[in-house]
Scaffold this active site. Structure first.
Site, PDB file in Angstrom:
ATOM      1  N   SER A 149       0.830  -1.219   0.000  1.00 35.14           N
ATOM      2  CA  SER A 149       0.000   0.000   0.000  1.00 35.14           C
ATOM      3  C   SER A 149       0.861   1.264   0.000  1.00 35.14           C
ATOM      4  CB  SER A 149      -0.970   0.006   1.184  1.00 35.14           C
ATOM      5  OG  SER A 149      -0.297  -0.238   2.392  1.00 35.14           O
TER       6      SER A 149
ATOM      7  N   HIS B 260      -2.047  -8.856   2.036  1.00 35.48           N
ATOM      8  CA  HIS B 260      -1.724  -7.586   2.720  1.00 35.48           C
ATOM      9  C   HIS B 260      -2.876  -7.269   3.679  1.00 35.48           C
ATOM     10  CE1 HIS B 260       0.121  -3.815   3.466  1.00 35.48           C
ATOM     11  NE2 HIS B 260      -0.219  -3.135   2.381  1.00 35.48           N
TER      12      HIS B 260
ATOM     13  N   HIS C  45       5.460 -12.803   7.487  1.00 34.70           N
ATOM     14  CA  HIS C  45       5.719 -11.429   7.053  1.00 34.70           C
ATOM     15  C   HIS C  45       6.914 -11.408   6.113  1.00 34.70           C
ATOM     16  CE1 HIS C  45       6.280  -7.067   7.225  1.00 34.70           C
ATOM     17  NE2 HIS C  45       5.016  -7.037   7.593  1.00 34.70           N
TER      18      HIS C  45
ATOM     19  N   ARG D 112       2.780  -4.774  16.838  1.00 29.33           N
ATOM     20  CA  ARG D 112       1.391  -4.300  16.685  1.00 29.33           C
ATOM     21  C   ARG D 112       0.431  -5.385  17.173  1.00 29.33           C
ATOM     22  NH1 ARG D 112       1.590  -2.949  10.376  1.00 29.33           N
ATOM     23  NH2 ARG D 112       2.399  -5.086  10.459  1.00 29.33           N
TER      24      ARG D 112
ATOM     25  N   ASP E  22      -2.541  -8.380  11.663  1.00 36.65           N
ATOM     26  CA  ASP E  22      -3.894  -8.804  11.298  1.00 36.65           C
ATOM     27  C   ASP E  22      -4.392 -10.006  12.099  1.00 36.65           C
ATOM     28  OD1 ASP E  22      -4.070  -6.819   9.238  1.00 36.65           O
ATOM     29  OD2 ASP E  22      -2.709  -8.049   8.062  1.00 36.65           O
TER      30      ASP E  22
HETATM   31  N1  HAX Z   1       0.819 -19.905   6.117  1.00 39.44           N
HETATM   32  C1  HAX Z   1       1.256 -20.852   5.256  1.00 39.44           C
HETATM   33  N2  HAX Z   1       2.345 -20.713   4.477  1.00 39.44           N
HETATM   34  C2  HAX Z   1       3.026 -19.576   4.601  1.00 39.44           C
HETATM   35  C3  HAX Z   1       2.668 -18.549   5.493  1.00 39.44           C
HETATM   36  C4  HAX Z   1       1.498 -18.743   6.262  1.00 39.44           C
HETATM   37  N3  HAX Z   1       1.034 -17.821   7.104  1.00 39.44           N
HETATM   38  N4  HAX Z   1       3.564 -17.539   5.391  1.00 39.44           N
HETATM   39  C5  HAX Z   1       4.453 -17.912   4.451  1.00 39.44           C
HETATM   40  N5  HAX Z   1       4.134 -19.140   3.973  1.00 39.44           N
HETATM   41  C6  HAX Z   1       4.781 -19.860   2.873  1.00 39.44           C
HETATM   42  C7  HAX Z   1       4.711 -19.034   1.600  1.00 39.44           C
HETATM   43  O1  HAX Z   1       3.432 -19.153   0.981  1.00 39.44           O
HETATM   44  C8  HAX Z   1       5.844 -19.617   0.794  1.00 39.44           C
HETATM   45  O2  HAX Z   1       5.411 -20.870   0.284  1.00 39.44           O
HETATM   46  P1  HAX Z   1       5.871 -21.385  -1.183  1.00 39.44           P
HETATM   47  O3  HAX Z   1       7.365 -21.419  -1.137  1.00 39.44           O
HETATM   48  O4  HAX Z   1       5.238 -22.728  -1.278  1.00 39.44           O
HETATM   49  O5  HAX Z   1       5.336 -20.375  -2.154  1.00 39.44           O
HETATM   50  C9  HAX Z   1       6.885 -19.903   1.879  1.00 39.44           C
HETATM   51  O6  HAX Z   1       6.166 -19.997   3.145  1.00 39.44           O
HETATM   52  C10 HAX Z   1       7.950 -18.827   2.014  1.00 39.44           C
HETATM   53  O7  HAX Z   1       7.298 -17.592   2.205  1.00 39.44           O
HETATM   54  P2  HAX Z   1       8.004 -16.433   3.079  1.00 39.44           P
HETATM   55  O8  HAX Z   1       9.266 -16.063   2.377  1.00 39.44           O
HETATM   56  O9  HAX Z   1       8.097 -16.852   4.494  1.00 39.44           O
HETATM   57  O10 HAX Z   1       6.930 -15.268   3.024  1.00 39.44           O
HETATM   58  P3  HAX Z   1       6.719 -14.158   1.900  1.00 39.44           P
HETATM   59  O11 HAX Z   1       7.618 -13.011   2.185  1.00 39.44           O
HETATM   60  O12 HAX Z   1       6.761 -14.735   0.529  1.00 39.44           O
HETATM   61  O13 HAX Z   1       5.196 -13.751   2.159  1.00 39.44           O
HETATM   62  C11 HAX Z   1       3.311 -13.156   3.446  1.00 39.44           C
HETATM   63  C12 HAX Z   1       4.817 -12.971   3.269  1.00 39.44           C
HETATM   64  C13 HAX Z   1       2.837 -12.156   4.463  1.00 39.44           C
HETATM   65  C14 HAX Z   1       2.614 -12.864   2.119  1.00 39.44           C
HETATM   66  C15 HAX Z   1       3.033 -14.600   3.915  1.00 39.44           C
HETATM   67  O14 HAX Z   1       3.647 -14.822   5.151  1.00 39.44           O
HETATM   68  C16 HAX Z   1       1.551 -14.932   3.993  1.00 39.44           C
HETATM   69  O15 HAX Z   1       0.949 -15.312   2.988  1.00 39.44           O
HETATM   70  N6  HAX Z   1       0.917 -14.784   5.224  1.00 39.44           N
HETATM   71  C17 HAX Z   1      -0.511 -14.994   5.377  1.00 39.44           C
HETATM   72  C18 HAX Z   1      -1.287 -13.778   4.911  1.00 39.44           C
HETATM   73  C19 HAX Z   1      -1.091 -12.606   5.849  1.00 39.44           C
HETATM   74  O16 HAX Z   1      -1.200 -12.722   7.052  1.00 39.44           O
HETATM   75  N7  HAX Z   1      -0.820 -11.422   5.279  1.00 39.44           N
HETATM   76  C20 HAX Z   1      -0.659 -10.195   6.051  1.00 39.44           C
HETATM   77  C21 HAX Z   1       0.798  -9.774   6.185  1.00 39.44           C
HETATM   78  C22 HAX Z   1       0.977  -8.509   6.979  1.00 39.44           C
HETATM   79  C23 HAX Z   1       0.385  -7.349   6.271  1.00 39.44           C
HETATM   80  O17 HAX Z   1       0.793  -6.909   5.215  1.00 39.44           O
HETATM   81  N8  HAX Z   1      -0.667  -6.838   6.805  1.00 39.44           N
HETATM   82  O18 HAX Z   1      -1.358  -5.898   6.190  1.00 39.44           O
END
Ligand code: HAX
Length: 440
Positions: A241, A271, A318, A327, A373
């Site tokens: 964002s 996000h 994250h 937070r 979140d």
């Molecule tokens: N549950 C399951 N698998 C997860 C995970 C979770 N909560 N978090 C990461 N992983 C997985 C990823 O999908 C990725 O899998 P693949 O290799 O199979 O694609 C692997 O672990 C490595 O990912 P990472 O390097 O640890 O995490 P990223 O930086 O790629 O992604 C995310 C960060 C926040 C997108 C991710 O942790 C996620 O999808 N979390 C759940 C959604 C969420 O809570 N989002 C909010 C984040 C905070 C925010 O922006 N708030 O607004």
């Protein structure tokens, strides 16, 4: 407004001169190296942006102008009789770089209240959408419709000097932030409360007024809104964002267009939309398990089932953080103080005991800890706000403070059009075979 604008002018002129001197002497200094994997995998860890309002440390979490969330909960001015910081104070801190006095915060609160009028055509634009539209679609539609009010766009059309960009960005940012609570509350009452609306109370602070216009009378809900609006405001510059607002703003799109673009990104489930996904996921867990007070063993099985079906556990993980998000901790403390026996809040705490170990055991998740979140929805449900599709709108109202303060700085520092280089896989293959030189 004059006092704060004058302070901003003074601070930004000094910062601009300092940056020019730094670049003159050190402009050729190399900062890190880029790996091929980073180019393909979301540019993680590549330093490529300046965002003055806050800085994220992977272990410690966010600091706004050097202050952590626990410090800000102590140091920022509070409403009379209040215990949580006023987000207006954080806005001042992000803009000016110094802690505000009570007088500064009162001044911002009063200015925002004065400028909060939302033109009627904005409500009509929202009314044109079906009630089934997602609240974030209504919100961004409303922001886009408000763009007719942009002073920046008007002055640009008339022909303005580059040196004035920041000033009209500043005016638009205040006007837009002032209008956000009214817009958000309108959407909430239209979609969930029979289209029956509540007038603003000009004596309330910005966050409390939002709670009031949504129809929540409990003083504790107002406290929650002040905390919520403070902790969601900013998370340095690279998140979707903030980065989108900055990117779109770099083309000199006005603050309304830039912020609307950023909030479209906030509405993604990886996000800001994760806040609705968390509560949706917990409500589904209640149904599947047939209880609203699941045990840790039941939660553990449900988490394994979620992962087995190829989904992420919302609220965990994250891109930058590698510890529990402060937070999350701030909200947990709020929960312990105000609703220690709430079953849903207790479930969130049990999930916190269970999920990190499971995610760690997968061996690929870089951060198994909860983010902001994971907690926010349960606190809202406690007060009766169960309509989880609305949660990202609350996040968006708060995020306006950070991304718009940043946009004021972008314009004041004269940051240019953003335009990173992209490559094709065809070129990457040539690089790897030595058939083309890697371009620096
Ligand atoms: N549950 C399951 N698998 C997860 C995970 C979770 N909560 N978090 C990461 N992983 C997985 C990823 O999908 C990725 O899998 P693949 O290799 O199979 O694609 C692997 O672990 C490595 O990912 P990472 O390097 O640890 O995490 P990223 O930086 O790629 O992604 C995310 C960060 C926040 C997108 C991710 O942790 C996620 O999808 N979390 C759940 C959604 C969420 O809570 N989002 C909010 C984040 C905070 C925010 O922006 N708030 O607004």
């Amino acid at each position: 407004m004059g006092i704060i604008k004058d302070k901003f002018r003074e601070k930004s002129l000094a910062a601009s001169a300092e940056i020019k001197a730094i670049l003159k002497e050190h402009g050729n200094k190399k900062i890190g190296e880029v790996l091929l994997s980073q180019i393909y995998q979301g540019m993680r860890g590549i330093t490529g942006l300046v965002s003055e309002t806050s800085l994220l440390d992977a272990q410690e979490g966010i600091r706004f102008r050097g202050y952590s969330i626990p410090e800000l909960r102590q140091l920022l001015p509070k409403a009379p009789g209040g215990t949580e910081p006023l987000p207006e104070g954080l806005f001042y801190l992000m803009l000016i770089g110094e802690l505000p006095t009570e007088e500064d915060v009162r001044h911002i609160s009063e200015t925002l209240a004065r400028r909060s009028h939302v033109p009627n055509h904005v409500f009509k634009a929202i009314d044109a959408l079906p009630l089934s539209a997602h609240p974030m679609t209504m919100f961004v539609t409303g922001v886009m419709a408000m763009q007719t009010e942009s002073v920046f766009a008007q002055k640009y059309a008339e022909g303005m000097s580059k040196s004035d960009y920041w000033e009209y960005t500043f005016d638009d940012s205040f006007n837009l932030i002032a209008r956000l609570p009214r817009l958000a509350a309108y959407i909430y009452r239209r979609k969930y409360k029979n289209d029956e609306h509540i007038n603003p109370d000009g004596l309330l602070d910005w966050a409390a007024n939002l709670g009031h216009m949504m129809g929540y009378k409990d003083e504790k809900f107002k406290k929650l809104m002040r905390l919520y609006m403070t902790i969601h405001a900013d998370h340095e510059g690279g998140n979707v964002s903030a980065h989108t607002t900055h990117l779109v703003g770099s083309a000199l799109a006005d603050p309304y267009l830039s912020y609307a673009a950023g909030m479209n990104g906030l509405a993604g489930p990886l996000h800001g939309l994760a806040n609705q996904e968390v509560i949706k996921w917990i409500f589904e867990m209640h149904e599947v398990l047939g209880t609203e007070e699941p045990s840790k063993e039941q939660i553990s099985k449900y988490v394994h089932d979620t992962l087995a079906s190829g989904k992420v556990v919302p609220g965990y993980g994250h891109a930058v953080l590698r510890q529990t998000d402060p937070r999350f901790t701030a909200q947990m403390e709020f929960g312990k103080e105000h609703m220690p026996n709430d079953p849903l809040v207790n479930t969130v705490w049990k999930i916190y005991d269970v999920v990190p170990g499971i995610l760690e055991s997968l061996g690929k998740v870089k951060n198994p800890w909860p983010n902001v979140d994971a907690h926010s929805g349960a606190l809202l449900v406690h007060f009766g706000l169960k309509e989880y599709e609305f949660y990202t709108v609350l996040f968006a109202v708060s995020r306006g403070l950070g991304v718009l303060a940043s946009l004021c700085w972008d314009r004041a520092l004269g940051f240019p059009l953003e335009r990173p280089k992209s490559v094709t896989t065809e070129l990457v293959k040539k690089w790897l075979k030595g058939e083309d030189e890697i371009w620096d």
